[in-house]
Design a protein around this motif. Sequence first.
Motif, PDB file in Angstrom:
ATOM      1  N   ALA A   1      -8.817 -12.182 -26.532  1.00 18.02           N
ATOM      2  CA  ALA A   1      -8.249 -12.025 -25.192  1.00 18.02           C
ATOM      3  C   ALA A   1      -6.787 -12.426 -25.127  1.00 18.02           C
ATOM      4  O   ALA A   1      -6.028 -11.917 -24.297  1.00 18.02           O
ATOM      5  CB  ALA A   1      -9.056 -12.844 -24.188  1.00 18.02           C
ATOM      6  N   ALA A   2      -6.348 -13.304 -26.021  1.00 13.67           N
ATOM      7  CA  ALA A   2      -4.971 -13.801 -25.968  1.00 13.67           C
ATOM      8  C   ALA A   2      -3.994 -12.962 -26.785  1.00 13.67           C
ATOM      9  O   ALA A   2      -2.792 -12.987 -26.537  1.00 13.67           O
ATOM     10  CB  ALA A   2      -4.927 -15.241 -26.469  1.00 13.67           C
ATOM     11  N   TYR A   3      -4.484 -12.210 -27.776  1.00 14.26           N
ATOM     12  CA  TYR A   3      -3.593 -11.491 -28.687  1.00 14.26           C
ATOM     13  C   TYR A   3      -4.227 -10.159 -29.064  1.00 14.26           C
ATOM     14  O   TYR A   3      -5.427 -10.103 -29.330  1.00 14.26           O
ATOM     15  CB  TYR A   3      -3.358 -12.344 -29.939  1.00 14.26           C
ATOM     16  N   PRO A   4      -3.465  -9.075 -29.108  1.00 18.11           N
ATOM     17  CA  PRO A   4      -4.056  -7.779 -29.476  1.00 18.11           C
ATOM     18  C   PRO A   4      -4.452  -7.748 -30.954  1.00 18.11           C
ATOM     19  O   PRO A   4      -3.649  -8.061 -31.822  1.00 18.11           O
ATOM     20  CB  PRO A   4      -2.947  -6.772 -29.180  1.00 18.11           C
ATOM     21  N   VAL A   5      -5.686  -7.395 -31.213  1.00 19.32           N
ATOM     22  CA  VAL A   5      -6.197  -7.291 -32.580  1.00 19.32           C
ATOM     23  C   VAL A   5      -7.071  -6.054 -32.718  1.00 19.32           C
ATOM     24  O   VAL A   5      -7.602  -5.544 -31.741  1.00 19.32           O
ATOM     25  CB  VAL A   5      -7.030  -8.533 -32.991  1.00 19.32           C
ATOM     26  N   GLY A   6      -7.214  -5.584 -33.938  1.00 25.07           N
ATOM     27  CA  GLY A   6      -8.133  -4.523 -34.332  1.00 25.07           C
ATOM     28  C   GLY A   6      -8.654  -3.627 -33.241  1.00 25.07           C
ATOM     29  O   GLY A   6      -7.964  -2.774 -32.712  1.00 25.07           O
ATOM     30  N   LEU A   7      -9.920  -3.837 -32.884  1.00 22.63           N
ATOM     31  CA  LEU A   7     -10.596  -2.952 -31.935  1.00 22.63           C
ATOM     32  C   LEU A   7      -9.924  -2.927 -30.576  1.00 22.63           C
ATOM     33  O   LEU A   7      -9.747  -1.859 -30.000  1.00 22.63           O
ATOM     34  CB  LEU A   7     -12.072  -3.350 -31.797  1.00 22.63           C
ATOM     35  N   ASN A   8      -9.503  -4.072 -30.035  1.00 20.80           N
ATOM     36  CA  ASN A   8      -8.926  -4.004 -28.687  1.00 20.80           C
ATOM     37  C   ASN A   8      -7.514  -3.438 -28.689  1.00 20.80           C
ATOM     38  O   ASN A   8      -6.930  -3.227 -27.639  1.00 20.80           O
ATOM     39  CB  ASN A   8      -9.033  -5.341 -27.940  1.00 20.80           C
TER      40      ASN A   8
END
Length: 183
Positions: free
Chosen positions: A124-131
């Motif tokens: 929720a705090a940092y954009p990663v992979g799937l999101n």
Amino acid sequence: MFELATERLSVRVYTVISWAVVSLFAIVVFASLPKSMGRQWTSELPSQFEIYQRQAYGSRQLPNGAGTCGAVIYQLSEAQTQKIRRDGVAAFPSDLTGPDGLKYGRWASTPMPQDIYERYVLNAAYPVGLNCSRGTWQKEWRAAAEKAGNYYSTNGKALILLWASELQYNPIYLAAVGYFYNP
């Protein structure tokens, strides 16, 4: 007589121009056909995966030139799906190497530990992979990462999630694999 000759000439000029336009259009269309047929993408998965089709993909450029993150969803072949139904994750060797040369770790069962989940699936705090993918299919793949009966492996840069839990209940489904990557 002069009017008849002028009319015939204008009909010939019109015919020549029409044929030229149609011919040019046909050349452009036919020249583009070989480029638009066949696979327009390459797989990020290790070569042991038999891909039937790429179902979805999405990515995002991270701020400050930090790279890109995203996800690609592949559907596997019918033959490989049958092998997975029969043998589970043992259908794949434990020493997978991706096209980038990075080696994947051993397969593990879902649900994923929180640290891996936050690094590749949802943070929720940092954009990663799937999101980072911005896909409408994110919810289903997050659920697959949390549900027992699926498998995952990571190489430190990317995560492979084999969605196998639905195969036993749906004999017509083909196995799907999610590839979630970070910079």
